[in-house]
Design an enzyme around this catalytic site. Structure first.
Site, PDB file in Angstrom:
ATOM      1  N   ARG A 117      81.863  28.548  64.210  1.00  0.00           N
ATOM      2  CA  ARG A 117      80.731  27.295  63.975  1.00  0.00           C
ATOM      3  C   ARG A 117      81.334  26.512  62.742  1.00  0.00           C
ATOM      4  NH1 ARG A 117      75.030  27.073  63.242  1.00  0.00           N
ATOM      5  NH2 ARG A 117      74.408  25.630  64.291  1.00  0.00           N
ATOM      6  N   HIS A 151      81.091  22.601  61.296  1.00  0.00           N
ATOM      7  CA  HIS A 151      80.473  22.754  60.047  1.00  0.00           C
ATOM      8  C   HIS A 151      81.397  22.175  59.187  1.00  0.00           C
ATOM      9  CE1 HIS A 151      76.002  23.593  61.921  1.00  0.00           C
ATOM     10  NE2 HIS A 151      77.120  23.779  62.257  1.00  0.00           N
ATOM     11  N   ASP A 152      82.140  22.327  58.868  1.00  0.00           N
ATOM     12  CA  ASP A 152      83.376  21.832  58.053  1.00  0.00           C
ATOM     13  C   ASP A 152      83.348  20.509  58.357  1.00  0.00           C
ATOM     14  OD1 ASP A 152      84.615  22.071  55.753  1.00  0.00           O
ATOM     15  OD2 ASP A 152      86.573  22.584  56.345  1.00  0.00           O
ATOM     16  N   ASN A 181      72.499  23.911  58.096  1.00  0.00           N
ATOM     17  CA  ASN A 181      73.362  25.455  58.224  1.00  0.00           C
ATOM     18  C   ASN A 181      72.120  26.967  57.702  1.00  0.00           C
ATOM     19  OD1 ASN A 181      75.973  23.852  58.668  1.00  0.00           O
ATOM     20  ND2 ASN A 181      76.013  23.394  56.565  1.00  0.00           N
ATOM     21  N   HIS A 217      79.405  26.920  73.414  1.00  0.00           N
ATOM     22  CA  HIS A 217      78.121  27.097  73.018  1.00  0.00           C
ATOM     23  C   HIS A 217      78.367  28.281  74.472  1.00  0.00           C
ATOM     24  CE1 HIS A 217      75.490  24.870  70.331  1.00  0.00           C
ATOM     25  NE2 HIS A 217      76.914  24.992  69.585  1.00  0.00           N
ATOM     26  N   ASP A 272      74.335  31.220  76.355  1.00  0.00           N
ATOM     27  CA  ASP A 272      75.166  31.107  77.612  1.00  0.00           C
ATOM     28  C   ASP A 272      74.988  32.444  78.290  1.00  0.00           C
ATOM     29  OD1 ASP A 272      76.023  32.006  79.811  1.00  0.00           O
ATOM     30  OD2 ASP A 272      78.841  31.298  79.236  1.00  0.00           O
TER      31      ASP A 272
END
Length: 327
Positions: free
Chosen positions: A65, A69-70, A99, A198, A247
Site C-alpha cells: 500500500r 500511495h507513493d 494516509n 485488496h 478479503d
C-alpha cells in the site's frame, strides 16, 4: 559537411551522457540498473522483507500500500516516506487524510534501507527500495513476481495537498476510480487488476461503516450480502479503529479471493464493490474470479506500468541515505 554532422552527433551524445550523470537527474528505468552498482541489492531486499513478513504477515500488505500511495502522488519518488520537518517547512504526505490513520510499514522500509546501505552505501534510492519491497511483499504471500525496473531517484519534497487530491478514497465511485487511474496513464484493466491488491490487508471501520450499517444495501445503494453486512456491524462494535479483512476468506494470501468476494457481494469498501455492481468492469471481475493466473499476470504488468510513474520535471531529486528525511 559529413564530418560536421559527425561532430554534431558526438557533441550531442556527450551532452546527453553528461546530463544523465548529474546528481538529481532522472535516468531511464532498467532492470539491470544496479547490476554493477550494487549486485547484492535484490537478495538484500528480499531477505529483509522476508524477515519482516515472518515477524508480522500484515507488513506485506502495508508495504504494498505504501508503494501505491507513493506512486499516485507526484510519481514513484519515495515522497510518502518523508517525515514532516518544521525547520524546513516540509509538510509531508503522511498526515494527508488518506494516509494519516491507515499507512504503516515505514519501519520495515527503514530496516530494508539500512541493510541496503550496509551493502552499497549512498547508491540505492528509497524509491527503488520501496518498489522492490512491494514486489517481494506480493511474492512472499504467494502472489506473482516480476522484473522491477530500477533507477528512480528520491524527492527532496512532498505534498500533503497532492496526496489529498490524488489518492482515490474508499467511497469512490467506479467513474471516479476510472478517471483517477486514467489521469495517471493507467487503463481500466490496470485499475481493476491493481485493485486486486485488496486481496490482502485490512481496513478500519471508519472506511466501511456505511456499508456495515446499510442492512441489505450499502449507503451507496449497491447490494451487499446481508450476512456479511451483519458481520461488519459486529466488527464496527469496536469503534472506528476496529479493523476487518479486505478479503475475508484469505486475508494474508495473495490470490484471487478478492474478486470471488465481490461476486458474492462481500466487498468491504464501497470502492471495492463498485468494480462489480452492474458496470463496465463486471466481466473482468468474473474473469479474475475464475482464473487466478490471468489476474496474477495482469497485476504484475500493471505494477510495472504504475512503477513507471515519474516525478514532475523540476522536482529536486537525490539518493537519500535515510528514507525519512532529505540528505
Amino acid at each position: 559537411m559529413a564530418s560536421s554532422r559527425v561532430l554534431l552527433a558526438l557533441s550531442l551524445a556527450l551532452l546527453t551522457l553528461t546530463v544523465a550523470s548529474l546528481p538529481g537527474t532522472p535516468t531511464a528505468l532498467s532492470t539491470s540498473y544496479y547490476n554493477k552498482r550494487c549486485a547484492s541489492l535484490q537478495p538484500a531486499v528480499r531477505s529483509a522483507m522476508a524477515r519482516a513478513v515472518a515477524s508480522d504477515p500484515t507488513t506485506a500488505a502495508a508495504v504494498l500500500r505504501l508503494f501505491f500511495h507513493d506512486c499516485f502522488v507526484n510519481g514513484c519518488d519515495a515522497s510518502v516516506l518523508l517525515d514532516d520537518d518544521t525547520t524546513t517547512n516540509l509538510i509531508g504526505e503522511k498526515s494527508a487524510f488518506p494516509n494519516a490513520n491507515s499507512l504503516r510499514g515505514y519501519e520495515a522500509i527503514d530496516a530494508i534501507k539500512s541493510a541496503v546501505e550496509s551493502a552499497c552505501p549512498a547508491t540505492v534510492s528509497c524509491a527503488d527500495v520501496l518498489a522492490l519491497a512491494a514486489r517481494d511483499a506480493v511474492s512472499l504471500l504467494g502472489g506473482p513476481s516480476w522484473n522491477v525496473r530500477l533507477g528512480r531517484l528520491d524527492a527532496r519534497i512532498a505534498s500533503r495537498d497532492a496526496a489529498n487530491a490524488n489518492l482515490p478514497g474508499p467511497g469512490s465511485s467506479l467513474s471516479s476510480l476510472l478517471d483517477a487511474f486514467q489521469r495517471k496513464g493507467l487503463s481500466a484493466r490496470d485499475m481493476t487488476a491493481l485493485s486486486g491488491a485488496h486481496t490482502v490487508g485490512r481496513a478500519r471501520c471508519a472506511t466501511f461503516r456505511g456499508r456495515a450499517g446499510g442492512g441489505a444495501n450499502g449507503s451507496g445503494g449497491e447490494v451487499i450480502n446481508a450476512t456479511y453486512a451483519a458481520e461488519l456491524r459486529g466488527a464496527c462494535g469496536g469503534g472506528d479503529g476496529a479493523v476487518a479483512p479486505l478479503d475475508v476468506a484469505t486475508p494474508d494470501a495473495f490470490d484471487n479471493g478478492y474478486f470471488r468476494a465481490l461476486m458474492e457481494r462481500r466487498g468491504l469498501l464501497h470502492s471495492d464493490q463498485e468494480l462489480f455492481n452492474g458496470g463496465s468492469q463486471d466481466a473482468l471481475v468474473r474473469k479474475y474470479a475464475r482464473d487466478g493466473a490471468a489476474f496474477a499476470g495482469d497485476f504484475a504488468k500493471a505494477m510495472v506500468r504504475m512503477g513507471n510513474l515519474a516525478p514532475a520535471p523540476g522536482t529536486p531529486l537525490e539518493v537519500r541515505k535515510y528514507c525519512r528525511r532529505p540528505n
